[in-house]
Design an enzyme around this catalytic site. Structure first.
Site, PDB file in Angstrom:
ATOM      1  N   ASP A 145      18.999  43.702  66.264  1.00  0.00           N
ATOM      2  CA  ASP A 145      19.922  44.720  66.783  1.00  0.00           C
ATOM      3  C   ASP A 145      21.368  44.270  66.619  1.00  0.00           C
ATOM      4  O   ASP A 145      22.186  44.423  67.525  1.00  0.00           O
ATOM      5  CB  ASP A 145      19.607  45.018  68.249  1.00  0.00           C
ATOM      6  CG  ASP A 145      20.149  46.381  68.689  1.00  0.00           C
ATOM      7  OD1 ASP A 145      20.471  47.210  67.802  1.00  0.00           O
ATOM      8  OD2 ASP A 145      20.251  46.617  69.905  1.00  0.00           O
ATOM      9  N   LYS A 147      24.974  44.656  65.640  1.00  0.00           N
ATOM     10  CA  LYS A 147      25.927  45.761  65.491  1.00  0.00           C
ATOM     11  C   LYS A 147      27.189  45.386  66.260  1.00  0.00           C
ATOM     12  O   LYS A 147      27.177  44.442  67.076  1.00  0.00           O
ATOM     13  CB  LYS A 147      25.329  47.067  66.021  1.00  0.00           C
ATOM     14  CG  LYS A 147      24.888  46.999  67.489  1.00  0.00           C
ATOM     15  CD  LYS A 147      24.206  48.289  67.931  1.00  0.00           C
ATOM     16  CE  LYS A 147      23.736  48.190  69.375  1.00  0.00           C
ATOM     17  NZ  LYS A 147      23.046  49.430  69.811  1.00  0.00           N
ATOM     18  N   ASN A 150      27.127  44.528  69.964  1.00  0.00           N
ATOM     19  CA  ASN A 150      26.463  43.297  70.381  1.00  0.00           C
ATOM     20  C   ASN A 150      27.153  42.051  69.859  1.00  0.00           C
ATOM     21  O   ASN A 150      26.543  40.984  69.778  1.00  0.00           O
ATOM     22  CB  ASN A 150      24.994  43.315  69.934  1.00  0.00           C
ATOM     23  CG  ASN A 150      24.175  44.342  70.704  1.00  0.00           C
ATOM     24  OD1 ASN A 150      24.542  44.727  71.812  1.00  0.00           O
ATOM     25  ND2 ASN A 150      23.078  44.795  70.120  1.00  0.00           N
TER      26      ASN A 150
END
Length: 429
Positions: A145, A147, A150
């Site tokens: 995840d 991106k 984050n």
């Protein structure tokens, strides 16, 4: 005769860590199961980020294995460019992660305000994040995840990878479950051909493109349109691309966004992919020898006099919270717990980086049980830590939160994947 003053119970700092050990400060984030706030350790005076997850909500959303896995993975990792776990514990209502505190905001926050970022700034972030990814992949972990949301900056402007909510250990057997944020998913996830940690390098390429050009390389008005774009559309550059990015920079982005996995940057076996990336001419200005010690001055330093997070979280905490967080003694009777609550009680174990060595819960990583972040026990970390002391309480603060829904066909995609470690089945609504 006057009333007897009730004195607070003394805090046992030598005992197991709990919420009584911390002063609760401002709320700075909100996730699916709980919130994130700044805390200060009452004994050391160090500041941290406290991510707390409501157990009842976690059970309702069938995410108990998720939380336990995130807890276990975070104990295993310790890297300068990762938001590292420092303490973990629970009470009757919540599970708690105490993490490195990031004062500089996430890259989504800064991207929305700046529109795009200079090439040299993005190059610096990519060097740091590629170091973190190489470390995770060496540990047999893929993030899934990656991106801008984050990626958190510390007060000096160094980038850190956070949110391991859907991270997972991988092996030679490829996964087929769809997981992650759709706009950043690699094509092999969407085509369900099976994938491994190489997907993280694709996501890094999407981030690099978006940060430099202010838009994503593949877009669509619906999930099906976005899937088609990611899996079929050729990579196109904005008309003013040459004004924002050098030819060598575009070569790196193109190499990361290579659909043929063996040709994708970062994907050669045994760490050679990362070394190939390091040797690329675009990274020539990066001093790799001092990168992980954070001796280099980042090209962008967040403004410490401004809040680098959404201030509405704190307002919501003050005005709308029915059950505000506070330290509570645990109930003695734990006999009537549901199976899920019992699982959290037994498997979300306490962790204290001052007293305990980091370890892996997964058999294939037993040889990697070496790092410790403590000095009080006579143990030394194998990597530079990310200290949380000497931080100002009144500074703008942003910390780790859960994955969030994104507009425009980019919602978080979850998986039901039975190829799990430790017999924990991961199941999402």
């Amino acid at each position: 005769m006057g009333a007897v003053c009730c004195r607070p119970q003394p805090i046992d700092f030598d005992g197991e860590v709990n919420l009584f050990h911390f002063v609760l400060l401002r709320c700075v984030g909100k996730g699916a199961f709980g919130k994130v706030r700044v805390v200060q350790h009452k004994q050391t005076r160090d500041l941290y980020a406290l991510k707390y997850i409501n157990k009842a909500k976690c059970v309702k959303m069938k995410a108990v294995p998720n939380v336990i896995q995130e807890r276990r993975l975070l104990e295993e990792v310790d890297h300068p460019f990762i938001v590292n776990l420092r303490y973990a514990f629970q009470d009757d209502e919540n599970c708690f992660f105490v993490l490195d505190l990031m004062l500089g905001g996430d890259l989504r926050f800064h991207l929305e305000r700046l529109g795009s970022m200079p090439e040299e700034t993005v190059r610096f972030y990519l060097a740091q994040l590629s170091s973190a990814l190489a470390f995770l992949h060496e540990m047999g972990i893929m993030h899934r995840d990656l991106k801008p949301d984050n990626i958190l900056l510390d007060e000096q402007g160094n980038a850190h990878l956070t949110d391991f909510n859907i991270a997972i250990h991988f092996s030679e057997r490829r996964l087929t479950g769809v997981a992650g944020s759709m706009a950043y998913m690699a094509p092999e996830i969407l085509t369900k051909r099976g994938y491994t940690c190489h997907i993280d390098w694709w996501s890094l390429g999407v981030c690099a493109y978006e940060l430099i050009f202010g838009r994503r390389p593949f877009r669509g008005r619906s999930n099906s349109d976005l899937t088609y774009s990611i899996t079929k559309d050729s990579l196109k550059w904005p008309e003013d691309a040459d004004k924002k990015c050098s030819r060598s920079g575009m070569q790196v982005i193109k190499g990361l966004l290579e659909r043929d996995v063996p040709k994708r940057f970062g994907c050669k076996p045994n760490g050679e992919g990362f070394q190939e990336l390091r040797r690329h001419p675009w990274f020539k200005p990066i001093d790799w020898d001092t990168l992980e010690t954070k001796e280099q001055t980042p090209p962008f330093i967040p403004d410490r006099n401004k809040a680098n997070f959404d201030a509405s979280h704190e307002l919501e905490e003050l005005l709308l919270e029915d059950n505000p967080l506070k330290a509570k003694a645990r109930k003695a009777n734990q006999d009537n717990l549901s199976a899920e609550m019992r699982q959290m009680e037994e498997q979300f174990t306490s962790y204290d980086f001052k007293k305990m060595q980091r370890r892996s819960y997964y058999p294939h990583n037993q040889h990697l049980i070496s790092t410790a972040t403590a000095t009080s026990s006579g143990l030394a970390s194998s990597r530079p830590g990310t200290p949380a002391n000497d931080l100002r309480v009144d500074s703008g603060i942003v910390v780790n939160g859960n994955s969030m829904d994104l507009p425009g066909g980019e919602e978080i995609m979850r998986e039901k994947d039975t190829s799990r470690n430790d017999n924990l089945e991961k199941e999402y609504p």
